[in-house]
Write an enzyme that holds these catalytic residues in place. Sequence first.
Site, mmCIF file in Angstrom:
data_model
loop_
_atom_site.group_PDB
_atom_site.id
_atom_site.type_symbol
_atom_site.label_atom_id
_atom_site.label_comp_id
_atom_site.label_asym_id
_atom_site.label_seq_id
_atom_site.Cartn_x
_atom_site.Cartn_y
_atom_site.Cartn_z
ATOM 1 N N LYS A 143 8.902 1.776 4.581
ATOM 2 C CA LYS A 143 7.653 2.297 4.659
ATOM 3 C C LYS A 143 6.709 1.629 3.790
ATOM 4 O O LYS A 143 5.323 1.307 3.923
ATOM 5 C CB LYS A 143 7.784 3.781 4.391
ATOM 6 C CG LYS A 143 6.337 4.647 3.880
ATOM 7 C CD LYS A 143 6.596 6.122 3.868
ATOM 8 C CE LYS A 143 6.867 5.932 2.109
ATOM 9 N NZ LYS A 143 5.626 6.358 1.451
ATOM 10 N N ASN A 144 7.089 1.447 2.413
ATOM 11 C CA ASN A 144 6.282 0.897 1.403
ATOM 12 C C ASN A 144 5.879 -0.482 1.333
ATOM 13 O O ASN A 144 5.148 -0.885 0.661
ATOM 14 C CB ASN A 144 6.936 1.212 -0.147
ATOM 15 C CG ASN A 144 7.096 2.731 -0.369
ATOM 16 O OD1 ASN A 144 6.340 3.586 0.159
ATOM 17 N ND2 ASN A 144 8.056 3.031 -1.187
ATOM 18 N N CYS A 192 1.939 12.899 -2.421
ATOM 19 C CA CYS A 192 3.110 13.880 -2.980
ATOM 20 C C CYS A 192 2.653 14.490 -4.151
ATOM 21 O O CYS A 192 1.989 13.773 -5.102
ATOM 22 C CB CYS A 192 4.489 13.067 -3.250
ATOM 23 S SG CYS A 192 5.410 12.796 -1.822
ATOM 24 N N ARG A 221 -1.432 10.006 -10.362
ATOM 25 C CA ARG A 221 -1.349 8.483 -9.962
ATOM 26 C C ARG A 221 -2.851 7.965 -10.079
ATOM 27 O O ARG A 221 -3.529 7.727 -8.664
ATOM 28 C CB ARG A 221 -0.664 8.460 -8.877
ATOM 29 C CG ARG A 221 0.734 8.766 -8.962
ATOM 30 C CD ARG A 221 1.706 8.381 -7.854
ATOM 31 N NE ARG A 221 1.627 9.289 -6.700
ATOM 32 C CZ ARG A 221 2.365 9.065 -5.441
ATOM 33 N NH1 ARG A 221 3.309 8.023 -5.377
ATOM 34 N NH2 ARG A 221 2.189 9.886 -4.551
ATOM 35 N N ASP A 242 12.070 6.030 -7.156
ATOM 36 C CA ASP A 242 12.076 6.846 -5.552
ATOM 37 C C ASP A 242 13.664 6.938 -5.356
ATOM 38 O O ASP A 242 13.848 7.530 -4.117
ATOM 39 C CB ASP A 242 11.516 5.774 -4.632
ATOM 40 C CG ASP A 242 10.067 6.042 -4.352
ATOM 41 O OD1 ASP A 242 9.345 6.776 -5.207
ATOM 42 O OD2 ASP A 242 9.323 5.234 -3.704
ATOM 43 N N ARG A 280 7.496 11.968 6.185
ATOM 44 C CA ARG A 280 6.597 10.693 5.903
ATOM 45 C C ARG A 280 7.314 9.428 5.476
ATOM 46 O O ARG A 280 6.788 8.427 5.652
ATOM 47 C CB ARG A 280 5.905 11.451 4.574
ATOM 48 C CG ARG A 280 4.865 12.518 4.718
ATOM 49 C CD ARG A 280 4.239 12.887 3.601
ATOM 50 N NE ARG A 280 3.735 11.554 2.814
ATOM 51 C CZ ARG A 280 4.007 11.161 1.630
ATOM 52 N NH1 ARG A 280 4.653 12.185 0.652
ATOM 53 N NH2 ARG A 280 3.609 10.295 1.070
#
Length: 417
Positions: free
Chosen positions: A22-23, A116, A121, A304, A396
């Site tokens: 995903k990232n 999230c 951030r 993560d 997600r």
Amino acid sequence: MDKFSIEGSKTLHGSVDISGSKNAALPIIAATILCNKPCTINNVPDLADIVTMLKLLENMGCQYSFSNNSLKIDCSKLQSTKAEYDLVRKMRASILVLGPLVTKYSQAIVSLPGGCAIGVRPVNLHIDALKAMGAKINIEQGYVHANAKKLKGAEIYFDTPTVTGTENIIMAATLADGKTTIYNAAKEPEVVDLANFLNKCGAKISGAGSSTIEIIGVDTLKGSEYEVMPDRIEAGTFMCIAHATRSSITINNAPLYCMHSIIDKIQEAGADIHIKNDNTVVVSHSKFLPVDIKTFVYPGFPTDMQAQFTAMLTLAQGTSIIEETIFENRFQHVAELNRMGANITISGNKAIVNGVKVLYGAPVMATDLRASASLVIAALAAENTTEVLRIYHLDRGYEFLDKKLQKLGAKIKRLPQ
């Protein structure tokens, strides 16, 4: 809204295929804004965040088709350079359209992002870097307004490594005049994947994966076909699942070359890892030892994976100390794990995890993406049945997690909440 019902204390077995990252996929999709021709992106995971990014681009005039993890996308004829709040608020990675829009179309209006609830951030590093490249930027009513007739190459110094900031400036620099050098750049493998994609499209990027990245601006980028790297966080999550449930699981397609910190800590916790054919990892239980962990930017231990290790280590034979250095609000899963019988205390940015002999099923609520994964791990290892609420967070970032676990023999059901 759905929930998981998980009957725990089951030994798992079999193999699992790791999905695309995903990232890595999100910035690559954003980068297609830069291309004058259609692109085909393969190994794209079917996730809520991916759908959000595609809707965001579609809203600006991109056309796409997405099936069987293959994305065909054409962003050559954008009709708008505004990223609306209703979509951006759902996902922090939406800020990645800022750099491509302002460098190709000379303007962008992008809502400040959401995502999230794991801590602040800020996007100030993105904004300051774009200003250094000549962009005029104002923040009005929750939107970033950026304008630049033509971005200019510049020397960018990040006070702290930022993954999305590095990615945004790489993309902005690809079509800027002259050379851009990013110092103290993020080294994550997902940054390297983005650079590899852009280079395949005709960009001139060198140094990705190191702390200094150099980009020579070009006039245009063509389309290309590219395959997204596998998800190292999903692979690490399944390693934690295997050890927490005293199981042996074959993990296919794990990107082992960028998982050293995860593998080292899994082995330190007593798991056995066997690598076969360079792309298969087998994790099996032997003994269960406590481990001390400190999250850090790549190649350090990834934030993560912190929540998943916390859940796994609740069952270790001793005390583990977990220090979180990236986000200030990333222990929200601890209270829920304690509801299941874990013995965890928080002291500042550290979690002291005193191992217990058994966890017990209980209703628990997910607060963010990786916290969701930690609760699933605990539920799989716990006695009796656990209900994990608000699993939309999980959707997600994990592709068909319940189906993959069912294939391994887990008793997990997706039910309406």
